[in-house]
Design an enzyme around this catalytic site. Structure first.
Site, mmCIF file in Angstrom:
data_model
loop_
_atom_site.group_PDB
_atom_site.id
_atom_site.type_symbol
_atom_site.label_atom_id
_atom_site.label_comp_id
_atom_site.label_asym_id
_atom_site.label_seq_id
_atom_site.Cartn_x
_atom_site.Cartn_y
_atom_site.Cartn_z
ATOM 1 N N ARG A 246 -1.642 26.267 -77.718
ATOM 2 C CA ARG A 246 -1.170 26.999 -79.406
ATOM 3 C C ARG A 246 -2.207 26.540 -80.594
ATOM 4 N NH1 ARG A 246 4.136 24.319 -79.597
ATOM 5 N NH2 ARG A 246 4.185 22.919 -80.562
ATOM 6 N N ARG B 145 -11.569 26.930 -84.410
ATOM 7 C CA ARG B 145 -12.366 28.553 -85.805
ATOM 8 C C ARG B 145 -14.120 27.935 -85.978
ATOM 9 N NH1 ARG B 145 -7.817 27.254 -88.966
ATOM 10 N NH2 ARG B 145 -5.995 28.307 -88.075
ATOM 11 N N ARG C 85 9.571 13.761 -72.487
ATOM 12 C CA ARG C 85 8.601 11.678 -73.395
ATOM 13 C C ARG C 85 9.545 11.723 -74.266
ATOM 14 N NH1 ARG C 85 5.727 8.770 -71.650
ATOM 15 N NH2 ARG C 85 3.689 9.082 -73.605
ATOM 16 N N ARG D 171 -0.300 9.153 -84.093
ATOM 17 C CA ARG D 171 -0.328 9.528 -85.706
ATOM 18 C C ARG D 171 0.497 8.277 -86.829
ATOM 19 N NH1 ARG D 171 2.377 16.253 -85.302
ATOM 20 N NH2 ARG D 171 4.278 14.988 -84.482
ATOM 21 N N GLU E 93 3.912 6.900 -85.270
ATOM 22 C CA GLU E 93 4.100 7.133 -84.175
ATOM 23 C C GLU E 93 4.190 6.810 -82.886
ATOM 24 O OE1 GLU E 93 5.297 11.748 -85.409
ATOM 25 O OE2 GLU E 93 4.809 12.017 -83.208
ATOM 26 N N TYR F 201 9.909 23.202 -75.264
ATOM 27 C CA TYR F 201 9.134 22.825 -76.643
ATOM 28 C C TYR F 201 8.985 23.635 -77.656
ATOM 29 C CZ TYR F 201 7.469 20.203 -80.174
ATOM 30 O OH TYR F 201 7.143 19.337 -81.018
ATOM 31 N N ASP G 57 8.742 25.597 -81.978
ATOM 32 C CA ASP G 57 9.202 25.885 -82.452
ATOM 33 C C ASP G 57 10.406 26.191 -83.210
ATOM 34 O OD1 ASP G 57 6.500 24.660 -82.789
ATOM 35 O OD2 ASP G 57 5.500 26.548 -82.980
HETATM 36 N N1 UDP Z 1 -3.741 17.384 -79.683
HETATM 37 C C1 UDP Z 1 -4.416 17.001 -79.167
HETATM 38 N N2 UDP Z 1 -4.946 16.481 -80.113
HETATM 39 C C2 UDP Z 1 -4.756 16.159 -81.438
HETATM 40 C C3 UDP Z 1 -3.463 17.188 -81.563
HETATM 41 C C4 UDP Z 1 -2.929 17.808 -80.318
HETATM 42 O O1 UDP Z 1 -5.494 16.680 -78.560
HETATM 43 O O2 UDP Z 1 -4.759 15.894 -82.248
HETATM 44 C C5 UDP Z 1 -2.795 17.949 -78.691
HETATM 45 C C6 UDP Z 1 -2.081 17.369 -77.373
HETATM 46 O O3 UDP Z 1 -1.954 17.900 -76.223
HETATM 47 C C7 UDP Z 1 -0.904 17.903 -77.858
HETATM 48 C C8 UDP Z 1 -1.115 19.179 -77.716
HETATM 49 O O4 UDP Z 1 -2.458 19.300 -77.922
HETATM 50 O O5 UDP Z 1 0.153 17.883 -76.857
HETATM 51 C C9 UDP Z 1 -0.215 20.037 -79.090
HETATM 52 O O6 UDP Z 1 -0.266 19.435 -80.292
HETATM 53 P P1 UDP Z 1 0.716 19.707 -81.030
HETATM 54 O O7 UDP Z 1 0.241 19.367 -83.267
HETATM 55 O O8 UDP Z 1 1.039 20.627 -81.267
HETATM 56 O O9 UDP Z 1 1.469 18.442 -80.783
HETATM 57 P P2 UDP Z 1 3.323 18.489 -81.467
HETATM 58 O O10 UDP Z 1 2.668 18.341 -83.775
HETATM 59 O O11 UDP Z 1 4.388 19.414 -81.482
HETATM 60 O O12 UDP Z 1 3.150 17.308 -81.377
#
Ligand code: UDP
Length: 379
Positions: A168, A172, A245, A276, A296, A342, A344
């Site tokens: 997802r 780019r 998780r 994060r 987080e 999961y 959105d």
């Molecule tokens: N992901 C990653 N690095 C990042 C952000 C995301 O490898 O900096 C990967 C990670 O496996 C994560 C997936 O991309 O589970 C989906 O990220 P998304 O941001 O959609 O996750 P959310 O914000 O929903 O936790």
């Protein structure tokens, strides 16, 4: 007697309640937590709207959903442009030309494509997340942006995870660093809780009420139950528990006007224990000399903990299907917990709108066939 007792005041339950109430049905919403809005819940901490269960950025391509949510809040023109901190180095994310310029000095899409061609590892049928990312962008980008973050987030090696988790995210070869490709994106001004208050206005809502502690009484008070909690809990884990998780949030008020200059920074190395850091005032800007930061921490999950990310392995899928087959006839289900997906926010809203439309049509059909029941009428 209610037409619907709706279990859970997150987006699925609240949107369904709104639509059915507006169509003339009698609804009661009950919520186990002390507040409405599910995991979108925002709390006012000294004037800053804090996303208590992780950042929620509203985005959608669906104009109908966008128009729907705009009835209940004004959305800011926020777009999500997080940064990555990899071992102290700040990088643009999701992967775009700025990122590749920072790492490799390339300046055009053509230069970037040539470099990526050299980096990509040829893997004919990528069988997992690791192989998929290596085949798209090569090892350096995989190790910088994906390996550590994904391992922390999911508590397992990326080569044991499906690539669907990461597909997802855009990659780019332009300078566009927007996280989402959707036409519509924003944050409700005043916070999500206020949006939910408007969404549920005029509908009876009981918080701090556990449906399962009084299930028979609720079932006897309604024609249909709309259940948005986890199915394994509904059936008292009779066939076992689904795996999730967990997350732990550490919220902190800091006496500075701006701590990190952006809404979110992803820590993509494996050593930093959190994934994060979020600075909430950048979602819904306010002038103040303090700020709220949330770190987080991904966490193992056990029954009783809050559920965040479903671990959609084959075993979990099968268990979910078996529980679905056990649902009583007068139960409808939807939302992230009950479907073990999961989703959105916009997907949950679309599915609740869809179910409500079906229910209204079904009710009208029943009236036409039997004429025994006054039709649900629109307000
Ligand atoms: N992901 C990653 N690095 C990042 C952000 C995301 O490898 O900096 C990967 C990670 O496996 C994560 C997936 O991309 O589970 C989906 O990220 P998304 O941001 O959609 O996750 P959310 O914000 O929903 O936790």
């Amino acid at each position: 007697m209610y037409d619907y007792v709706i279990v859970g005041a997150g987006f699925f339950g609240s949107v369904f309640a709104r639509q059915m109430t507006d169509a003339g049905a009698k609804c009661l919403v009950i919520e186990k937590r002390s507040h409405i809005a599910g995991n979108c819940y925002t709390d006012d901490v000294d004037g800053i709207h804090v996303h208590q269960y992780g950042p929620h950025i509203f985005h959608t391509n669906d104009e109908g959903v966008w128009n729907f949510v705009n009835r209940f809040a004004r959305f800011s023109r926020f777009s999500y442009r997080p940064k990555v901190n990899f071992r102290g180095r700040m990088l643009s994310f999701p992967i775009n030309l700025t990122t590749l310029h920072q790492l490799w000095g390339v300046k055009t899409p053509q230069e970037a494509e040539r470099r990526l061609q050299a980096e990509r590892i040829p893997i004919e049928n990528p069988a997992n997340l690791e192989e998929w990312v290596l085949s798209q962008v090569g090892r350096e980008l995989y190790e910088t942006f994906v390996y550590g973050y994904t391992k922390k987030q999911w508590g397992r090696e990326p080569k044991t995870l499906p690539s669907s988790i990461i597909r997802r995210l855009p990659i780019r070869l332009t300078w566009n660093d927007d996280y989402f490709n959707d036409r519509f994106c924003g944050i409700p001004e005043g916070g999500y809780t206020q949006l939910f208050q408007k969404l549920l206005s005029g509908i009876p809502v009981e918080t701090n009420v556990d449906f399962l502690a009084d299930r028979c009484r609720f079932e006897s008070r309604c024609k249909q139950v709309v259940y948005t909690g986890p199915l394994d809990r509904l059936f008292e884990y009779e066939l076992g528990a689904n795996d999730w998780r967990g997350l732990r949030f550490q919220h902190q008020v800091i006496q500075t006007a701006d701590h990190q200059g952006i809404a979110a920074i992803n820590y993509t190395d494996a050593e930093t224990p959190y994934t994060r850091s979020v600075e909430h005032k950048h979602f819904d800007p306010v002038q103040s000399d303090h700020t709220v930061i949330t770190h987080e921490y991904p966490a193992d999950w056990q029954v009783g903990d809050e559920m965040y990310y479903p671990v959609n392995n084959e075993q979990g899928e099968q268990l979910q299907q078996r529980y679905l087959a056990m649902l009583p006839k007068n139960y409808l289900v939807g939302g992230r917990l009950a479907t073990y997906r999961y989703y959105d926010m916009h997907q949950v809203i679309a599915s609740a709108l869809h179910l409500a439309t079906k229910e209204i049509a079904r009710d009208k059909g029943r009236v036409l066939r039997t004429s025994a029941h006054p039709p649900l009428t629109r307000r």
